[in-house]
Design a protein around this motif. Structure first.
Motif, short mmCIF file in Angstrom:
data_model
loop_
_atom_site.label_atom_id
_atom_site.label_comp_id
_atom_site.label_asym_id
_atom_site.label_seq_id
_atom_site.Cartn_x
_atom_site.Cartn_y
_atom_site.Cartn_z
N ALA A 1 0.36 -1.40 0.40
CA ALA A 1 0.63 0.00 -0.17
C ALA A 1 0.71 1.27 -0.14
O ALA A 1 0.06 2.11 0.41
CB ALA A 1 -0.84 -0.01 1.22
N VAL A 2 1.98 1.42 -0.61
CA VAL A 2 3.43 2.12 -0.67
C VAL A 2 2.31 3.22 -1.24
O VAL A 2 1.95 3.13 -2.20
CB VAL A 2 4.57 1.74 -1.20
CG1 VAL A 2 5.02 3.00 -0.89
CG2 VAL A 2 4.95 1.34 0.13
N GLY A 3 2.25 4.59 -0.90
CA GLY A 3 0.99 5.47 -2.14
C GLY A 3 0.01 5.55 -1.52
O GLY A 3 -0.74 6.42 -2.19
N GLY A 4 -0.79 4.99 -1.49
CA GLY A 4 -2.22 4.70 -0.81
C GLY A 4 -2.52 3.66 -0.89
O GLY A 4 -1.92 2.37 -2.23
N ALA A 5 -3.93 3.13 0.01
CA ALA A 5 -4.61 1.42 -0.39
C ALA A 5 -5.48 1.18 -1.30
O ALA A 5 -5.06 0.23 -1.94
CB ALA A 5 -5.77 1.97 0.64
N ARG A 6 -5.79 2.84 -2.26
CA ARG A 6 -6.14 2.36 -3.35
C ARG A 6 -5.12 1.53 -4.61
O ARG A 6 -4.95 1.35 -5.49
CB ARG A 6 -6.50 3.31 -4.55
CG ARG A 6 -8.09 3.78 -3.83
CD ARG A 6 -8.76 5.15 -4.09
NE ARG A 6 -9.40 4.83 -5.51
CZ ARG A 6 -9.61 5.84 -6.56
NH1 ARG A 6 -10.28 6.66 -5.63
NH2 ARG A 6 -9.99 5.34 -7.65
N VAL B 1 -8.68 -1.06 -12.26
CA VAL B 1 -8.57 0.21 -12.58
C VAL B 1 -8.67 1.29 -11.78
O VAL B 1 -9.80 1.43 -10.80
CB VAL B 1 -9.15 1.28 -13.85
CG1 VAL B 1 -8.86 2.22 -14.21
CG2 VAL B 1 -8.49 0.04 -15.14
N GLN B 2 -7.49 2.61 -10.91
CA GLN B 2 -8.30 3.36 -9.61
C GLN B 2 -8.85 5.03 -10.38
O GLN B 2 -7.02 5.40 -11.40
CB GLN B 2 -7.51 3.08 -8.68
CG GLN B 2 -7.24 1.85 -8.70
CD GLN B 2 -8.79 1.65 -7.98
OE1 GLN B 2 -8.62 1.94 -7.08
NE2 GLN B 2 -8.62 -0.50 -8.15
N GLY B 3 -9.42 5.65 -10.92
CA GLY B 3 -8.72 6.82 -11.74
C GLY B 3 -9.82 6.90 -12.47
O GLY B 3 -8.76 8.51 -13.26
N LEU C 1 -2.83 10.28 -10.75
CA LEU C 1 -4.10 10.44 -11.51
C LEU C 1 -4.25 9.35 -11.39
O LEU C 1 -6.44 9.36 -10.96
CB LEU C 1 -3.64 11.74 -12.59
CG LEU C 1 -2.89 12.20 -12.62
CD1 LEU C 1 -2.21 13.46 -13.84
CD2 LEU C 1 -2.85 13.89 -11.35
N ALA C 2 -4.31 8.35 -12.07
CA ALA C 2 -5.13 6.62 -12.39
C ALA C 2 -3.96 5.41 -12.02
O ALA C 2 -2.55 6.22 -13.18
CB ALA C 2 -5.78 7.30 -13.67
#
Length: 368
Positions: free
Chosen positions: A32-37, A43-45, A68-69
């Motif tokens: 999760a380095v940089g955030g859980a998403r 695809v995120q974002g 950003l994504a």
């Protein structure tokens, strides 16, 4: 008794220990380095319209560090020559560009068979600048190995690269060789490669080399031959249109890893980074999909919510990121702007490669 080279010994150990194929599952549990998403698989974002074929990708704002994504941002894959960004970030500042080195047979002894080469020859003397041009423009593993030997050897250079990756919190990266050539267990991710590009671009020489389109390279006997950058988004070669505002960074290809690429472009004072790994369609797909990500990113409002962040190095006050599912949901807070106050420190490079780029003629033409 035949003595095995340090690189061969490491590769053998990696083959015995590795349980990961070149382009398959992550080397360890998704981080999760940089955030859980960014640990999620889908695809995120959003991202550009239409389905991208890459096995993993990420697009981020260079100055803020906001992601950003992304798609499978922490999926560990064979990096090919994009790992040379980490090599350059590790070694580039250690030698003056004007320093000269006469190459020996020992300098080239560990260059893997089938490597991309710039044409370094034992017995010839090169400046450090010429060797780095060989690394950045032609992705020459021969130039990499000469510089690694100058740095104290392959093993020392690999250890220093891994130490820098750890400091940058690039936890998906395992370094086996300095050139990115396929070795069992040598892996990185779209997130980590983007960290390497962002870190490297802070150095003026790194920026200049990756933006250079062509240069004259020594051939011996007072002659030179022309080398051209293999980054098609920069040069506009072989059916790929040059990307407006591109400033680098590094492409890579091996038959096992496929194509990888991290690109950076600046428009209207804003610089974006995009990494694409292992697209499944066409030899130019890695460039086309990078261009699509950059276009989408530039068309997206800078005020939109990010899905993650490129974390700062531990040595510069970065907080060691947690790993695993325990990290809270949602995107992290917006990262602090860099020293440039939101404007890229290399605004002069806007356009197709910038004024520092040497406009190349045909590659490999022998010159006197």
């Amino acid at each position: 008794m035949h003595e095995t080279s340090p690189l061969t010994r490491r590769a053998a150990l990696g083959m015995a220990a590795a349980v990961i194929p070149f382009a398959a599952a992550p080397a360890h549990a998704a981080t999760a380095v940089g955030g859980a998403r960014l640990a999620r698989d889908g695809v995120q974002g959003g991202g550009p319209p239409g389905k991208l074929s890459a096995a993993a990708w990420l697009v981020a704002d260079h100055d803020s560090g906001e992601v950003l994504a992304a798609y499978r941002a922490h999926h560990a894959l064979a990096p090919a020559s994009t790992l040379k960004m980490l090599f350059a970030a590790t070694v580039l500042t250690k030698f003056a560009a004007t320093e000269r080195h006469t190459v020996t047979d020992a300098d080239l002894a560990d260059v893997p068979a089938g490597s991309s080469l710039v044409g370094v020859k034992a017995g010839l003397t090169y400046t450090v600048e010429q060797l780095w041009q060989g690394v950045f423009l032609r992705s020459g593993n021969d130039a990499v190995h000469v510089l690694a030997r100058m740095n104290g050897g392959i093993e020392r250079t690999v250890a220093e690269m891994q130490a820098l990756a750890d400091d940058l919190q690039a936890r998906d990266t395992r370094v086996v060789s300095p050139d990115g050539f396929d070795h069992p267990g040598q892996l990185s991710s779209a997130y980590d490669l983007t960290l390497f590009a962002r870190h490297g671009l802070r150095d003026a020489h790194f920026r200049a080399y990756c933006a250079t389109r062509g240069a004259d390279f020594p051939a011996g006997g007072g002659r030179t031959f022309r080398i051209q950058n293999t980054d098609r988004l920069l040069t506009g070669e072989l059916g790929v249109a040059p990307y407006q505002g591109l400033i680098g960074v590094k492409n890579g290809y091996t038959s096992d890893a496929g194509n990888t690429f991290t690109g950076a472009a600046t428009r209207d004072g804003r610089t974006l980074l995009a990494t694409v790994m292992h697209p499944r369609s066409g030899y130019n797909a890695v460039y086309e999909e990078t261009a699509a990500l950059l276009d989408w990113g530039f068309g997206r409002s800078s005020a939109a919510n990010p899905v993650g962040v490129l974390v700062p190095p531990l040595s510069e006050g970065g907080v060691k990121a947690e790993t695993g599912a325990a990290v809270g949901e949602g995107a992290p807070g917006r990262a602090a702007r860099g020293e440039s106050g939101g404007r890229s420190p290399w605004g002069v490079l806007e356009g197709a490669g910038g004024a520092i780029a040497v406009l190349a003629g045909g590659a490999w033409a022998l010159r006197r």
